[in-house]
Design a protein around this motif. Structure first.
Motif, PDB file in Angstrom:
ATOM      1  N   LEU A   1       0.287  -1.548  -0.454  1.00  8.71           N
ATOM      2  CA  LEU A   1       0.219   0.179   0.154  1.00  8.71           C
ATOM      3  C   LEU A   1       0.898   1.099  -0.143  1.00  8.71           C
ATOM      4  CD1 LEU A   1      -2.791  -0.887   2.301  1.00  8.71           C
ATOM      5  CD2 LEU A   1      -3.315  -0.749   0.156  1.00  8.71           C
ATOM      6  N   GLN A   2       1.293   1.433  -0.467  1.00 10.81           N
ATOM      7  CA  GLN A   2       2.668   2.299  -0.579  1.00 10.81           C
ATOM      8  C   GLN A   2       2.542   3.126  -2.217  1.00 10.81           C
ATOM      9  OE1 GLN A   2       7.527   1.430  -1.403  1.00 10.81           O
ATOM     10  NE2 GLN A   2       6.813   0.010   0.233  1.00 10.81           N
ATOM     11  N   MET A   3       2.365   4.676  -2.316  1.00  9.72           N
ATOM     12  CA  MET A   3       1.666   4.820  -3.643  1.00  9.72           C
ATOM     13  C   MET A   3       2.555   4.920  -4.957  1.00  9.72           C
ATOM     14  SD  MET A   3      -0.525   7.709  -4.601  1.00  9.72           S
ATOM     15  CE  MET A   3      -1.065   8.088  -3.020  1.00  9.72           C
ATOM     16  N   ASP A   4       3.889   4.706  -4.475  1.00  4.99           N
ATOM     17  CA  ASP A   4       4.541   4.678  -5.882  1.00  4.99           C
ATOM     18  C   ASP A   4       4.448   3.245  -6.354  1.00  4.99           C
ATOM     19  OD1 ASP A   4       6.673   6.552  -5.036  1.00  4.99           O
ATOM     20  OD2 ASP A   4       7.776   5.574  -4.300  1.00  4.99           O
ATOM     21  N   ASN A   5       3.341   2.614  -5.805  1.00  2.00           N
ATOM     22  CA  ASN A   5       2.413   1.077  -6.244  1.00  2.00           C
ATOM     23  C   ASN A   5       1.723   1.631  -7.427  1.00  2.00           C
ATOM     24  OD1 ASN A   5       4.541  -0.818  -5.609  1.00  2.00           O
ATOM     25  ND2 ASN A   5       3.032  -0.885  -3.767  1.00  2.00           N
ATOM     26  N   PHE A   6       1.072   2.985  -7.488  1.00  6.65           N
ATOM     27  CA  PHE A   6      -0.297   3.175  -7.661  1.00  6.65           C
ATOM     28  C   PHE A   6       0.019   4.748  -8.878  1.00  6.65           C
ATOM     29  CE2 PHE A   6      -0.848   1.038  -4.222  1.00  6.65           C
ATOM     30  CZ  PHE A   6      -1.900   0.254  -4.350  1.00  6.65           C
ATOM     31  N   ARG A   7       1.622   4.728  -8.631  1.00  6.22           N
ATOM     32  CA  ARG A   7       1.713   6.059  -9.708  1.00  6.22           C
ATOM     33  C   ARG A   7       0.945   6.030 -10.610  1.00  6.22           C
ATOM     34  NH1 ARG A   7       2.900  10.182  -7.005  1.00  6.22           N
ATOM     35  NH2 ARG A   7       3.871  10.073  -4.777  1.00  6.22           N
ATOM     36  N   THR A   8       1.775   5.637 -11.670  1.00  3.05           N
ATOM     37  CA  THR A   8       1.141   5.016 -13.115  1.00  3.05           C
ATOM     38  C   THR A   8       0.452   3.394 -13.110  1.00  3.05           C
ATOM     39  OG1 THR A   8       3.472   3.805 -13.365  1.00  3.05           O
ATOM     40  CG2 THR A   8       3.710   5.655 -13.624  1.00  3.05           C
ATOM     41  N   ALA A   9      -0.520   3.677 -14.423  1.00  4.72           N
ATOM     42  CA  ALA A   9      -0.799   2.077 -14.439  1.00  4.72           C
ATOM     43  C   ALA A   9       0.404   1.310 -15.065  1.00  4.72           C
ATOM     44  CB  ALA A   9      -1.261   2.551 -16.156  1.00  4.72           C
TER      45      ALA A   9
END
Length: 100
Positions: free
Chosen positions: A72-80
């Protein structure tokens, strides 16, 4: 809020390219913008932490994964692309499972 059911995107089976395509389509439907696979969807400042949680739910429901703890780290959700990589990693069987 109900979403239209006219989502003519092929069912994403696990190929990273298919997952990216589905995620880009989802992002476009939800934001009204066209995104590239490596565009930072949060870098523009227009998307909220609530949207981040919506992405977590979308990934879990669409791909049958559970996003927990360190994932649940933002880096896992920054890009497709980073979301597709996360899905791929979480769908792989654990190496050396418990075997118990």
């Amino acid at each position: 809020m109900a979403m239209p059911s006219d989502r003519a995107v092929p069912e994403p089976l696990g190929d990273p390219g298919d997952i990216e395509t589905e995620l880009l389509h989802h992002l476009e439907l939800r934001t009204g913008k066209t995104w590239s696979a490596d565009a930072d969807v949060f870098g523009s400042g227009g998307l909220s932490s609530l949207f981040a949680m919506e992405l977590v739910v979308h990934l879990e429901q669409t791909y049958g994964i559970a996003v927990r703890g360190a994932d649940l780290q933002m880096d896992n959700f920054r890009t497709a692309r980073s979301m597709a990589a996360l899905v791929g990693r979480l769908r792989r069987p654990a190496v050396g499972g418990s075997g118990a």
